[in-house]
Design a protein around this motif. Sequence first.
Motif, PDB file in Angstrom:
ATOM      1  N   VAL A   1      80.551   7.428 -83.670  1.00  4.45           N
ATOM      2  CA  VAL A   1      80.166   8.197 -82.479  1.00  4.45           C
ATOM      3  C   VAL A   1      78.811   8.381 -82.755  1.00  4.45           C
ATOM      4  CG1 VAL A   1      80.451  10.079 -81.226  1.00  4.45           C
ATOM      5  CG2 VAL A   1      82.550   8.907 -82.090  1.00  4.45           C
ATOM      6  N   ALA A   2      78.533   8.805 -84.013  1.00  7.50           N
ATOM      7  CA  ALA A   2      77.107   9.266 -84.126  1.00  7.50           C
ATOM      8  C   ALA A   2      76.095   7.974 -84.196  1.00  7.50           C
ATOM      9  CB  ALA A   2      76.836   9.969 -85.346  1.00  7.50           C
ATOM     10  N   THR A   3      76.639   6.695 -84.815  1.00  8.92           N
ATOM     11  CA  THR A   3      75.811   5.775 -84.580  1.00  8.92           C
ATOM     12  C   THR A   3      75.461   5.284 -83.347  1.00  8.92           C
ATOM     13  OG1 THR A   3      76.529   4.946 -86.959  1.00  8.92           O
ATOM     14  CG2 THR A   3      75.578   3.397 -85.457  1.00  8.92           C
ATOM     15  N   ALA A   4      76.590   5.104 -82.264  1.00  7.09           N
ATOM     16  CA  ALA A   4      76.428   4.827 -81.051  1.00  7.09           C
ATOM     17  C   ALA A   4      75.356   5.781 -80.553  1.00  7.09           C
ATOM     18  CB  ALA A   4      77.854   4.571 -80.156  1.00  7.09           C
ATOM     19  N   THR A   5      75.504   7.028 -80.664  1.00  7.98           N
ATOM     20  CA  THR A   5      74.565   7.891 -79.920  1.00  7.98           C
ATOM     21  C   THR A   5      73.087   7.752 -80.326  1.00  7.98           C
ATOM     22  OG1 THR A   5      76.443   9.591 -79.802  1.00  7.98           O
ATOM     23  CG2 THR A   5      74.262  10.456 -79.416  1.00  7.98           C
ATOM     24  N   VAL A   6      72.847   7.584 -81.623  1.00  7.23           N
ATOM     25  CA  VAL A   6      71.524   7.312 -82.246  1.00  7.23           C
ATOM     26  C   VAL A   6      71.032   6.098 -81.767  1.00  7.23           C
ATOM     27  CG1 VAL A   6      70.422   7.087 -84.130  1.00  7.23           C
ATOM     28  CG2 VAL A   6      71.980   8.977 -84.211  1.00  7.23           C
TER      29      VAL A   6
ATOM     30  N   ALA B   1      69.240  11.450 -79.334  1.00  4.93           N
ATOM     31  CA  ALA B   1      70.487  11.881 -79.656  1.00  4.93           C
ATOM     32  C   ALA B   1      70.452  13.264 -80.561  1.00  4.93           C
ATOM     33  CB  ALA B   1      71.026  10.953 -80.856  1.00  4.93           C
ATOM     34  N   GLY B   2      69.227  13.709 -80.799  1.00  4.07           N
ATOM     35  CA  GLY B   2      69.058  14.983 -81.694  1.00  4.07           C
ATOM     36  C   GLY B   2      69.034  14.872 -83.004  1.00  4.07           C
ATOM     37  N   LEU B   3      68.458  15.950 -83.790  1.00  7.23           N
ATOM     38  CA  LEU B   3      68.396  15.709 -85.276  1.00  7.23           C
ATOM     39  C   LEU B   3      69.669  15.952 -86.029  1.00  7.23           C
ATOM     40  CD1 LEU B   3      65.008  17.600 -86.134  1.00  7.23           C
ATOM     41  CD2 LEU B   3      65.623  15.211 -86.283  1.00  7.23           C
ATOM     42  N   GLY B   4      70.491  16.832 -85.354  1.00  7.63           N
ATOM     43  CA  GLY B   4      71.646  16.944 -85.760  1.00  7.63           C
ATOM     44  C   GLY B   4      72.781  15.665 -85.841  1.00  7.63           C
ATOM     45  N   ILE B   5      72.824  15.101 -84.764  1.00  9.45           N
ATOM     46  CA  ILE B   5      73.705  13.814 -84.933  1.00  9.45           C
ATOM     47  C   ILE B   5      72.796  12.734 -85.663  1.00  9.45           C
ATOM     48  CG2 ILE B   5      74.279  11.964 -83.296  1.00  9.45           C
ATOM     49  CD1 ILE B   5      75.895  14.474 -83.252  1.00  9.45           C
TER      50      ILE B   5
ATOM     51  N   ALA C   1      60.809   8.421 -98.490  1.00 10.15           N
ATOM     52  CA  ALA C   1      60.537   7.216 -98.353  1.00 10.15           C
ATOM     53  C   ALA C   1      60.413   6.804 -96.949  1.00 10.15           C
ATOM     54  CB  ALA C   1      61.611   6.200 -98.771  1.00 10.15           C
ATOM     55  N   GLY C   2      60.428   7.840 -95.842  1.00 15.28           N
ATOM     56  CA  GLY C   2      60.152   7.819 -94.676  1.00 15.28           C
ATOM     57  C   GLY C   2      61.274   7.307 -93.755  1.00 15.28           C
ATOM     58  N   GLY C   3      62.355   7.545 -94.108  1.00 13.08           N
ATOM     59  CA  GLY C   3      63.558   6.915 -93.320  1.00 13.08           C
ATOM     60  C   GLY C   3      64.387   8.299 -92.747  1.00 13.08           C
ATOM     61  N   ALA C   4      63.816   9.430 -92.889  1.00  9.75           N
ATOM     62  CA  ALA C   4      64.564  10.658 -92.433  1.00  9.75           C
ATOM     63  C   ALA C   4      64.064  10.562 -90.721  1.00  9.75           C
ATOM     64  CB  ALA C   4      63.760  11.973 -92.771  1.00  9.75           C
ATOM     65  N   PRO C   5      65.451  11.163 -90.201  1.00 10.09           N
ATOM     66  CA  PRO C   5      65.436  11.147 -88.569  1.00 10.09           C
ATOM     67  C   PRO C   5      64.236  12.092 -88.284  1.00 10.09           C
ATOM     68  CG  PRO C   5      67.518  11.549 -89.493  1.00 10.09           C
ATOM     69  CD  PRO C   5      66.619  11.417 -90.749  1.00 10.09           C
ATOM     70  N   THR C   6      63.598  11.632 -86.881  1.00  9.20           N
ATOM     71  CA  THR C   6      62.802  12.441 -86.470  1.00  9.20           C
ATOM     72  C   THR C   6      63.053  12.772 -84.859  1.00  9.20           C
ATOM     73  OG1 THR C   6      61.399  10.344 -85.880  1.00  9.20           O
ATOM     74  CG2 THR C   6      60.895  11.553 -87.765  1.00  9.20           C
ATOM     75  N   ARG C   7      62.270  13.786 -84.608  1.00  9.89           N
ATOM     76  CA  ARG C   7      62.481  14.313 -83.131  1.00  9.89           C
ATOM     77  C   ARG C   7      62.075  13.178 -82.241  1.00  9.89           C
ATOM     78  NH1 ARG C   7      63.836  19.680 -82.691  1.00  9.89           N
ATOM     79  NH2 ARG C   7      63.462  20.890 -84.357  1.00  9.89           N
ATOM     80  N   PRO C   8      62.623  13.014 -81.037  1.00 12.94           N
ATOM     81  CA  PRO C   8      62.288  12.144 -80.160  1.00 12.94           C
ATOM     82  C   PRO C   8      60.813  12.449 -79.407  1.00 12.94           C
ATOM     83  CG  PRO C   8      64.096  13.608 -79.160  1.00 12.94           C
ATOM     84  CD  PRO C   8      63.923  13.489 -80.469  1.00 12.94           C
ATOM     85  N   ALA C   9      60.299  11.437 -78.966  1.00 11.90           N
ATOM     86  CA  ALA C   9      59.014  11.779 -78.188  1.00 11.90           C
ATOM     87  C   ALA C   9      59.218  12.755 -77.093  1.00 11.90           C
ATOM     88  CB  ALA C   9      58.174  10.390 -77.984  1.00 11.90           C
TER      89      ALA C   9
ATOM     90  N   LEU D   1      75.029  13.317 -77.244  1.00 10.65           N
ATOM     91  CA  LEU D   1      76.515  13.008 -77.295  1.00 10.65           C
ATOM     92  C   LEU D   1      77.187  13.241 -76.279  1.00 10.65           C
ATOM     93  CD1 LEU D   1      78.649  12.388 -79.466  1.00 10.65           C
ATOM     94  CD2 LEU D   1      78.684  14.821 -80.085  1.00 10.65           C
ATOM     95  N   SER D   2      76.765  14.248 -75.093  1.00 15.13           N
ATOM     96  CA  SER D   2      77.519  14.561 -74.191  1.00 15.13           C
ATOM     97  C   SER D   2      77.460  13.511 -73.110  1.00 15.13           C
ATOM     98  CB  SER D   2      76.948  15.818 -73.739  1.00 15.13           C
ATOM     99  OG  SER D   2      75.616  15.649 -73.158  1.00 15.13           O
ATOM    100  N   HIS D   3      76.368  12.549 -73.221  1.00 15.41           N
ATOM    101  CA  HIS D   3      76.443  11.269 -72.364  1.00 15.41           C
ATOM    102  C   HIS D   3      76.934  10.192 -72.855  1.00 15.41           C
ATOM    103  CE1 HIS D   3      72.492  13.059 -70.233  1.00 15.41           C
ATOM    104  NE2 HIS D   3      73.527  13.966 -70.327  1.00 15.41           N
ATOM    105  N   LEU D   4      77.781  10.026 -73.980  1.00 12.78           N
ATOM    106  CA  LEU D   4      78.227   8.720 -74.824  1.00 12.78           C
ATOM    107  C   LEU D   4      79.120   8.133 -73.720  1.00 12.78           C
ATOM    108  CD1 LEU D   4      78.076   6.952 -77.107  1.00 12.78           C
ATOM    109  CD2 LEU D   4      79.659   8.141 -78.167  1.00 12.78           C
ATOM    110  N   THR D   5      80.069   8.911 -73.353  1.00 15.45           N
ATOM    111  CA  THR D   5      81.279   8.366 -72.413  1.00 15.45           C
ATOM    112  C   THR D   5      80.691   7.540 -71.365  1.00 15.45           C
ATOM    113  OG1 THR D   5      81.509  10.521 -71.160  1.00 15.45           O
ATOM    114  CG2 THR D   5      82.837  10.152 -73.070  1.00 15.45           C
ATOM    115  N   GLU D   6      79.499   7.829 -70.893  1.00 19.91           N
ATOM    116  CA  GLU D   6      79.100   7.150 -69.551  1.00 19.91           C
ATOM    117  C   GLU D   6      78.430   5.863 -69.984  1.00 19.91           C
ATOM    118  OE1 GLU D   6      75.871   9.814 -68.043  1.00 19.91           O
ATOM    119  OE2 GLU D   6      77.282  11.333 -68.040  1.00 19.91           O
ATOM    120  N   HIS D   7      78.181   5.715 -71.463  1.00 16.44           N
ATOM    121  CA  HIS D   7      77.720   4.414 -71.932  1.00 16.44           C
ATOM    122  C   HIS D   7      78.411   3.637 -72.827  1.00 16.44           C
ATOM    123  CE1 HIS D   7      74.173   6.812 -70.807  1.00 16.44           C
ATOM    124  NE2 HIS D   7      73.675   5.924 -70.469  1.00 16.44           N
TER     125      HIS D   7
END
Length: 329
Positions: free
Chosen positions: A107-112, A40-44, A26-34, A118-124
Motif C-alpha cells: 500500500v505504501a509503495t503504491a502510494t509513494v 504521499a506525505g513524509l509519513g507514508i 546518502a541522500g535517499g531520505a524521503p523529501t516533501r513534494p514540490a 493514501l486516501s486517493h489510492l482506491t481511485e488509482h
Amino acid sequence: MSRTRLVLPGMVAAGIVVMVLGLLAAGGAPTRPADGLLGAGLGISWAVPVLRILADGAAVATGGAVLAVVLFLPAKDGKLGDKAIRACQDAAVAAGVWAVASIGGLVATATVILGIPLSHLTEHAAPAGQLPQVRALAVAVVLTAVLAVVLSGVKTLRGARFAALLTVAALIGPLLTGHGAIASTSFWSVLATSSLVVHVVAVVVWVGGLGAVLRYARSPQAVELFSTLALVCTVTVGLTGLLTAEIHLGGRADGWGLITQWVTSGYGVLVLGKTLAFATLVFIGWQHRRHTLRRLVDGDAAAFRHLAVLELVVMGATIGLAVALSRTP
C-alpha cells in the motif's frame, strides 16, 4: 529463554536506526513534494523502508526457525518433537508478521510511486496494480500468507521440509518479479538478479540460522553444524554482495570504478559501510571458531550466547544498511 525473545526486536531496532541514518547521509531520505503537488506525505514515504525492515526481520525469523526444525532439532520416526513443533509455531507467527508487513509495504509503495495521498489510492487501483514493485509485493503477500497457514499445521519432518521450500519461494519470488528483475533482459541485469537471489537466501540462512541456534538448539553439535554452514554463507554473501555492488555502481573495465565510487557517491558510501559491517561479522565468526565453540563444549554456554547476541545486533544493523542501499540513488 525470555532474553532470547528480545534479540529479534533489538535487531529490528538497530536496523531501523542505521537505515534512517544511512538514508539521511546518502541522500535517499524521503523529501516533501514540490509546491503544488500532493505527494504521499513524509509519513507514508518513511513507512516504506520501515515496513521493509519489519518484513526482512520476520523473514529472517521464519527462515531461521524452519532451518532449526530441518537441521538442528531431532525428529523421531519422521515426527517432530515438542521443541520443533514450537519452532514451527513461532515460524508461523513470524510468517504472519511478514505477510502483514508486506501488505503495508504494498500500500505504501503504491502510494509513494503514484505520488498521491493514501486516501486517493482506491481511485488509482488499476494503475497501482501495473507497477512491478507492487506486483512483487503482492507475490510476497500471497506466498507468506500460505506459508503461515502451512507452518501452523506442521507436525512432521516432511512437512517442515515442504515449509522450507515455501520459505525459499517467498524469499525469491518478489526478487524475480520486481522492477530490477524485469526492467531489462541484458546479461548484466540477469546476473545482478541471480546474484541478489543467492545473496538474500544466504543472508537469511546465516542470520536466521544463528538466531535459531541461540533460541532452539544451543548444543555443541548444533553449533558446530551451524558454524560450518555459516562459513559457506559468509563466503557466498561476500562474493555476491561485491558482484552486485560492482554491477550497480557500473565499475569501469580497469577495476577502479567500484573503489572510487565508494567514496564519491552516497550509494558507494553505504556499500563501504556495509562492507565494513560484513568484515566485523567475519571477525566475530572467527572468534566463535577460535574461542567460544571450545568453551561451549567445556560447558560455558554464556560465552557463546553473549557473542552471538552481539553478532545478531550487528547483523540487524547491516540489514538496515542494505535497506537504505536499496532506496538510495
